[in-house]
Design a protein around this motif. Structure first.
Motif, mmCIF file in Angstrom:
data_model
loop_
_atom_site.group_PDB
_atom_site.id
_atom_site.type_symbol
_atom_site.label_atom_id
_atom_site.label_comp_id
_atom_site.label_asym_id
_atom_site.label_seq_id
_atom_site.Cartn_x
_atom_site.Cartn_y
_atom_site.Cartn_z
ATOM 1 N N MET A 155 0.846 -1.197 0.000
ATOM 2 C CA MET A 155 0.000 0.000 0.000
ATOM 3 C C MET A 155 0.874 1.237 0.000
ATOM 4 O O MET A 155 1.930 1.280 0.643
ATOM 5 C CB MET A 155 -0.902 -0.026 1.239
ATOM 6 N N LEU A 156 0.425 2.273 -0.700
ATOM 7 C CA LEU A 156 1.082 3.572 -0.687
ATOM 8 C C LEU A 156 0.387 4.483 0.314
ATOM 9 O O LEU A 156 -0.840 4.499 0.419
ATOM 10 C CB LEU A 156 1.029 4.227 -2.066
ATOM 11 N N CYS A 157 1.186 5.271 1.025
ATOM 12 C CA CYS A 157 0.681 6.246 1.988
ATOM 13 C C CYS A 157 1.537 7.494 1.803
ATOM 14 O O CYS A 157 2.691 7.514 2.239
ATOM 15 C CB CYS A 157 0.790 5.686 3.405
ATOM 16 N N PHE A 158 0.997 8.524 1.160
ATOM 17 C CA PHE A 158 1.863 9.629 0.776
ATOM 18 C C PHE A 158 1.166 10.983 0.890
ATOM 19 O O PHE A 158 -0.056 11.080 0.991
ATOM 20 C CB PHE A 158 2.391 9.423 -0.644
ATOM 21 N N SER A 159 1.985 12.024 0.868
ATOM 22 C CA SER A 159 1.511 13.401 0.948
ATOM 23 C C SER A 159 1.868 14.133 -0.339
ATOM 24 O O SER A 159 2.792 13.746 -1.068
ATOM 25 C CB SER A 159 2.155 14.108 2.148
ATOM 26 N N LEU A 160 1.115 15.190 -0.615
ATOM 27 C CA LEU A 160 1.416 16.034 -1.762
ATOM 28 C C LEU A 160 0.855 17.428 -1.517
ATOM 29 O O LEU A 160 0.088 17.649 -0.575
ATOM 30 C CB LEU A 160 0.875 15.445 -3.062
ATOM 31 N N GLY A 161 1.240 18.368 -2.388
ATOM 32 C CA GLY A 161 0.849 19.750 -2.188
ATOM 33 C C GLY A 161 -0.478 20.135 -2.800
ATOM 34 O O GLY A 161 -1.133 21.073 -2.345
ATOM 35 N N GLY A 162 -0.905 19.439 -3.857
ATOM 36 C CA GLY A 162 -2.126 19.800 -4.559
ATOM 37 C C GLY A 162 -3.390 19.543 -3.756
ATOM 38 O O GLY A 162 -3.391 18.750 -2.813
ATOM 39 N N ARG A 163 -4.470 20.222 -4.128
ATOM 40 C CA ARG A 163 -5.773 19.998 -3.511
ATOM 41 C C ARG A 163 -6.438 18.781 -4.146
ATOM 42 O O ARG A 163 -6.181 18.455 -5.312
ATOM 43 C CB ARG A 163 -6.659 21.223 -3.691
ATOM 44 N N ASP A 164 -7.329 18.147 -3.408
ATOM 45 C CA ASP A 164 -7.945 16.925 -3.927
ATOM 46 C C ASP A 164 -8.778 17.176 -5.166
ATOM 47 O O ASP A 164 -8.852 16.326 -6.063
ATOM 48 C CB ASP A 164 -8.768 16.222 -2.847
ATOM 49 N N GLY B 153 -5.646 15.719 -13.956
ATOM 50 C CA GLY B 153 -6.066 14.389 -14.365
ATOM 51 C C GLY B 153 -6.109 13.429 -13.183
ATOM 52 O O GLY B 153 -5.807 13.794 -12.046
ATOM 53 N N PRO B 154 -6.483 12.187 -13.440
ATOM 54 C CA PRO B 154 -6.628 11.209 -12.353
ATOM 55 C C PRO B 154 -5.299 10.929 -11.652
ATOM 56 O O PRO B 154 -4.271 10.734 -12.296
ATOM 57 C CB PRO B 154 -7.142 9.950 -13.069
ATOM 58 N N ILE B 155 -5.329 10.887 -10.331
ATOM 59 C CA ILE B 155 -4.132 10.582 -9.555
ATOM 60 C C ILE B 155 -3.617 9.183 -9.888
ATOM 61 O O ILE B 155 -2.417 8.912 -9.808
ATOM 62 C CB ILE B 155 -4.414 10.716 -8.043
ATOM 63 N N GLU B 156 -4.516 8.291 -10.301
ATOM 64 C CA GLU B 156 -4.120 6.923 -10.645
ATOM 65 C C GLU B 156 -3.101 6.878 -11.770
ATOM 66 O O GLU B 156 -2.286 5.955 -11.836
ATOM 67 C CB GLU B 156 -5.350 6.102 -11.015
ATOM 68 N N GLN B 157 -3.148 7.880 -12.660
ATOM 69 C CA GLN B 157 -2.168 7.916 -13.752
ATOM 70 C C GLN B 157 -0.753 8.090 -13.207
ATOM 71 O O GLN B 157 0.190 7.495 -13.706
ATOM 72 C CB GLN B 157 -2.508 9.055 -14.712
ATOM 73 N N TYR B 158 -0.608 8.908 -12.178
ATOM 74 C CA TYR B 158 0.704 9.140 -11.598
ATOM 75 C C TYR B 158 1.200 7.923 -10.819
ATOM 76 O O TYR B 158 2.397 7.679 -10.729
ATOM 77 C CB TYR B 158 0.665 10.348 -10.660
ATOM 78 N N GLN C 292 2.248 1.371 -8.550
ATOM 79 C CA GLN C 292 1.214 0.431 -8.122
ATOM 80 C C GLN C 292 1.071 -0.736 -9.090
ATOM 81 O O GLN C 292 0.909 -1.882 -8.658
ATOM 82 C CB GLN C 292 -0.130 1.152 -7.957
ATOM 83 N N ARG C 293 1.139 -0.453 -10.389
ATOM 84 C CA ARG C 293 1.040 -1.531 -11.372
ATOM 85 C C ARG C 293 2.416 -2.015 -11.793
ATOM 86 O O ARG C 293 2.702 -3.218 -11.743
ATOM 87 C CB ARG C 293 0.265 -1.068 -12.606
ATOM 88 N N GLY C 294 3.266 -1.077 -12.198
ATOM 89 C CA GLY C 294 4.552 -1.451 -12.787
ATOM 90 C C GLY C 294 5.550 -2.045 -11.818
ATOM 91 O O GLY C 294 6.488 -2.734 -12.230
ATOM 92 N N SER C 295 5.368 -1.799 -10.518
ATOM 93 C CA SER C 295 6.296 -2.345 -9.522
ATOM 94 C C SER C 295 5.598 -3.319 -8.575
ATOM 95 O O SER C 295 5.962 -4.485 -8.503
ATOM 96 C CB SER C 295 6.944 -1.213 -8.714
ATOM 97 N N LEU C 296 4.578 -2.848 -7.848
ATOM 98 C CA LEU C 296 3.978 -3.671 -6.799
ATOM 99 C C LEU C 296 3.141 -4.812 -7.354
ATOM 100 O O LEU C 296 3.368 -5.983 -7.029
ATOM 101 C CB LEU C 296 3.138 -2.785 -5.872
ATOM 102 N N ALA C 297 2.149 -4.488 -8.184
ATOM 103 C CA ALA C 297 1.311 -5.550 -8.755
ATOM 104 C C ALA C 297 2.129 -6.461 -9.656
ATOM 105 O O ALA C 297 1.899 -7.672 -9.704
ATOM 106 C CB ALA C 297 0.148 -4.948 -9.537
#
Length: 233
Positions: free
Chosen positions: A140-149, A159-164, A169-174
């Motif tokens: 699982m990822l647990c992270f902070s960032l500066g942008g608003r939701d 764009g969707p956060i999932e793209q970042y 999440q896919r290329g390494s963990l899954a």
């Protein structure tokens, strides 16, 4: 349950470090065993190189993935890599705590993945996704960032956060077989009040207490593809 926290932030007083501490304390209070790899505190070397191997199978040309496999078999991995691999082996759940840097993880964390997710153990051949080496473990990822939701999502400015997150999440963990739990994201952290930050930590604690109720993210299953990895019709 054994939990490994891989933490990447250079400042001990940071909010991201407070998130790491909340993760650790929450799981310990629930009766779980927690290990922490604080990469900056460890001065972890993120650079993959020939120094990662005590001995070489091929001395004139460095094929890093191939040398990883050979070193795994001969027990000649660099001690710092071997130690981190053992932590992952012990873990039922691996949680990564970090600030989002340029839509990705900090370099020190990327280097940890480069050096620790070795070929021959985590992946290799057709050992990936639901046949990966880490099958049976969660991440699982647990992270902070500066942008608003509201800046993230379909038709939003970024764009969707999932793209970042796809590369990790896919290329390494899954890819190496982890069951990936939906991430916990702390938005707009540098610009909010201390009270709002405390609310985030409270939400994080509640999130972790209810992990079993979260559906893992969906990724490919090899059974849906043929021997050449073309989709089955």
């Amino acid at each position: 349950m054994n939990v490994l926290i891989v933490h990447a932030h250079p400042e001990k007083r940071s909010f991201t470090t407070a998130m790491k501490t909340t993760v650790q304390q929450t799981f310990e209070q629930l009766g779980h065993t927690v290990e922490v790899s604080d990469l900056y505190e460890m001065n972890f070397n993120p650079v993959a190189s020939a120094d990662d191997f005590i001995d070489f199978d091929e001395t004139e040309y460095l094929n890093y993935a191939l040398e990883q496999r050979n070193a795994l078999k001969s027990n000649t991995l660099s001690p710092d890599i071997a130690a981190e691999i053992e932590k992952v082996k012990r873990a039922d759940l691996v949680i990564f705590t970090f600030p989002l840097y340029w839509t990705s993880v900090p370099a020190i964390l990327k280097g940890w993945i480069d050096r620790v997710f070795i070929s021959g153990l985590f992946y290799g051949g057709k050992r990936f996704y639901n046949h990966g080496g880490m099958i049976g473990k969660k991440a699982m990822l647990c992270f902070s960032l500066g942008g608003r939701d509201h800046m993230f999502g379909e038709n939003s400015i970024h764009g969707p956060i999932e793209q970042y997150l796809s590369s990790i999440q896919r290329g390494s963990l899954a890819y190496v077989g982890f069951e990936v739990i939906p991430p916990f994201i702390a938005y707009h952290v540098p610009y909010i009040s201390n009270e709002s930050r405390q609310d985030i930590l409270t939400n994080l604690e509640q999130y972790l207490q209810n992990l079993d109720n979260l559906s893992p993210l969906e990724f490919p299953h090899l059974e849906n593809f043929d021997e050449k990895m073309n989709p089955k019709t």
